[in-house]
Design an enzyme around this catalytic site. Sequence first.
Site, PDB file in Angstrom:
ATOM      1  N   SER A 292       0.821  -1.212   0.000  1.00 47.79           N
ATOM      2  CA  SER A 292       0.000   0.000   0.000  1.00 47.79           C
ATOM      3  C   SER A 292       0.856   1.265   0.000  1.00 47.79           C
ATOM      4  O   SER A 292       1.617   1.507  -0.928  1.00 47.79           O
ATOM      5  CB  SER A 292      -0.954  -0.047   1.185  1.00 47.79           C
ATOM      6  OG  SER A 292      -1.919   0.965   1.120  1.00 47.79           O
ATOM      7  N   ASP A 303      10.744   4.807  -9.633  1.00 47.46           N
ATOM      8  CA  ASP A 303      10.382   5.358 -10.946  1.00 47.46           C
ATOM      9  C   ASP A 303      11.124   6.657 -11.253  1.00 47.46           C
ATOM     10  O   ASP A 303      11.407   6.966 -12.413  1.00 47.46           O
ATOM     11  CB  ASP A 303       8.875   5.616 -11.008  1.00 47.46           C
ATOM     12  CG  ASP A 303       8.075   4.349 -11.257  1.00 47.46           C
ATOM     13  OD1 ASP A 303       8.690   3.275 -11.411  1.00 47.46           O
ATOM     14  OD2 ASP A 303       6.825   4.428 -11.291  1.00 47.46           O
ATOM     15  N   LYS A 317      -0.378  -3.986  -3.661  1.00 51.44           N
ATOM     16  CA  LYS A 317      -1.686  -3.386  -3.379  1.00 51.44           C
ATOM     17  C   LYS A 317      -1.713  -1.991  -3.985  1.00 51.44           C
ATOM     18  O   LYS A 317      -1.119  -1.050  -3.464  1.00 51.44           O
ATOM     19  CB  LYS A 317      -1.958  -3.318  -1.880  1.00 51.44           C
ATOM     20  CG  LYS A 317      -3.312  -2.706  -1.528  1.00 51.44           C
ATOM     21  CD  LYS A 317      -3.538  -2.719  -0.027  1.00 51.44           C
ATOM     22  CE  LYS A 317      -4.905  -2.123   0.327  1.00 51.44           C
ATOM     23  NZ  LYS A 317      -4.966  -0.668   0.129  1.00 51.44           N
TER      24      LYS A 317
END
Length: 553
Positions: A292, A303, A317
């Site tokens: 999460s 990223d 998740k």
Amino acid sequence: MKKFLLIALCFAAAAAAVTGATRSRKNEISRNLDIFNSVYKELQTFYVDSIDAERSINVAIAAMLNDIDPYTEYISAKDQEGFRSMTTGEYAGIGSLIQERPGGTVIISDPYEGSPAALAGLRPGDVIITIDGDSVAGWRSDKVSERLKGPAGTKVVVMVDRPYVQDSIVTVEITRRKIQIPSVPYYGLAADGVGYIALNSFTDKSYDEVRDALLDLKNNRGAESLILDLRGNGGGLLESAVKILGLFLPKNTEVLTTRGKGLLNERTYKTSVKPVDTKMPVVVLIDGATASSSEIVTGALQDLDRAVVVGNRSFGKGLVQGTRQLPYEGLLKITTAKYYIPSGRLIQAIDYSRRNPDGSVARIPDSLTTVFYTAGGREVRDGGGITPDIKIDYPDVNRITYNVVRDNWSFDFATKYATEHKSIPAPAEFEVTDSIYEQFKQSIDPSRFQYDKVLETAMKQMRELARTEGYMNDSTTAEFDRLEAMLRHDLYRDLDTHRADIVTYLAPEILSRYYYNRGELEYDVKHSPDVKRAVEILRSDEYDKILHPRSAR
């Protein structure tokens, strides 16, 4: 008849959940609500036994919501204290974890450092006998927990039976207070110049704790790089994750997009706080329980090529939950959106909208995932969580180690050891010596040690198969007998064979008796393969080679 009741309730409730904008949809909702009401009214009127209205409705609601996803749930008024404590990290009580043991006893398992329970002298292993004079014999742990909690400033009297001491019955009066569970249970230096922060949750106070730890490491302890440990962190508040990302990224950096139903329900999140350091090398540690909000932080830093990720693939998740107020002070925690990290990928591992014919769901196979690219052009994939840049391979937990932990042999030995030794070395210097390990081995009663009988069962099956196929004769029987003798468990030999694995659980258990959770984490920093690998990366040019592979050629 009871099965029919459950099916009827679940069917009607599930039908009632259908939404739409057209008149025919509204008529369908009304029709199914009428059916539900009628079924329940008839059951209450004519069913032969009494029906617990609250329980029946809650079962029906839970069945309906569980058919959607495991994160959408109904929270009644009486259950909201636990929900609030997850988002704030605080509650009122004595400040200790408890554990339900076989045989109907509940014990004190882990008092928080500095908590009322710890200050009153409660210890791990104490068996709870009474609370305010009421016997807890046969109580489940949730009932014990409910009685131990209470408004701050109120008192509770707890009687316990303390193992391994002569005067075993101990009675303490404890004044409850507001318990703040820290999001950062430990931080320090993993090595010279390498800071370490363990973050175990994302609450409304996590940002302040991480910022304060980071500033202290940089300004007072000489940290020039950082390990952010998110192993076992199941998440929490999305907003907290975004704020923590702001410590390491320039202000107004886009880190997250959430998409709900329709274009109007799309939202972009950008960092809004003043960063502490946008250049400091960072390694993020993750494992299968990293989920999460932890994956938001990990995925965004990966990223944006802001950190190297080390460990094992995260949980996966990629769903966002919000709350809706319901009548009678109830709450509906409902999945409102999916989140996408800066590369554009969704890391949700399971598509709950696509179920197998039997109702089960499965993880998205790697073959069906899509390639995305980091800011610097590195390949990353969607689906199935965050894949680390550097994977740490752990051996499978062997059977004897599993049994030692599952059946509390390591827990009970640590409790016994602490009654016999007033002090031990600091966590960074502590080791399970040959003497300590020998004491541990001798504390195990072979007659009570429960081996998983995997080999024994397999041998019986092989004998039966050989008999069925006509291969059993005197010679074959003798060979089976010889093989069984070779494979027969020898407890003390097995304990020696798997000492290294067992010590990884035994040492933190002992340390927790003296230094609480902080001691366990400090020990892990010195011994964890994940941390050691992170230090190697941060102390070499490997860090830059991972994040900038093209320029490194």
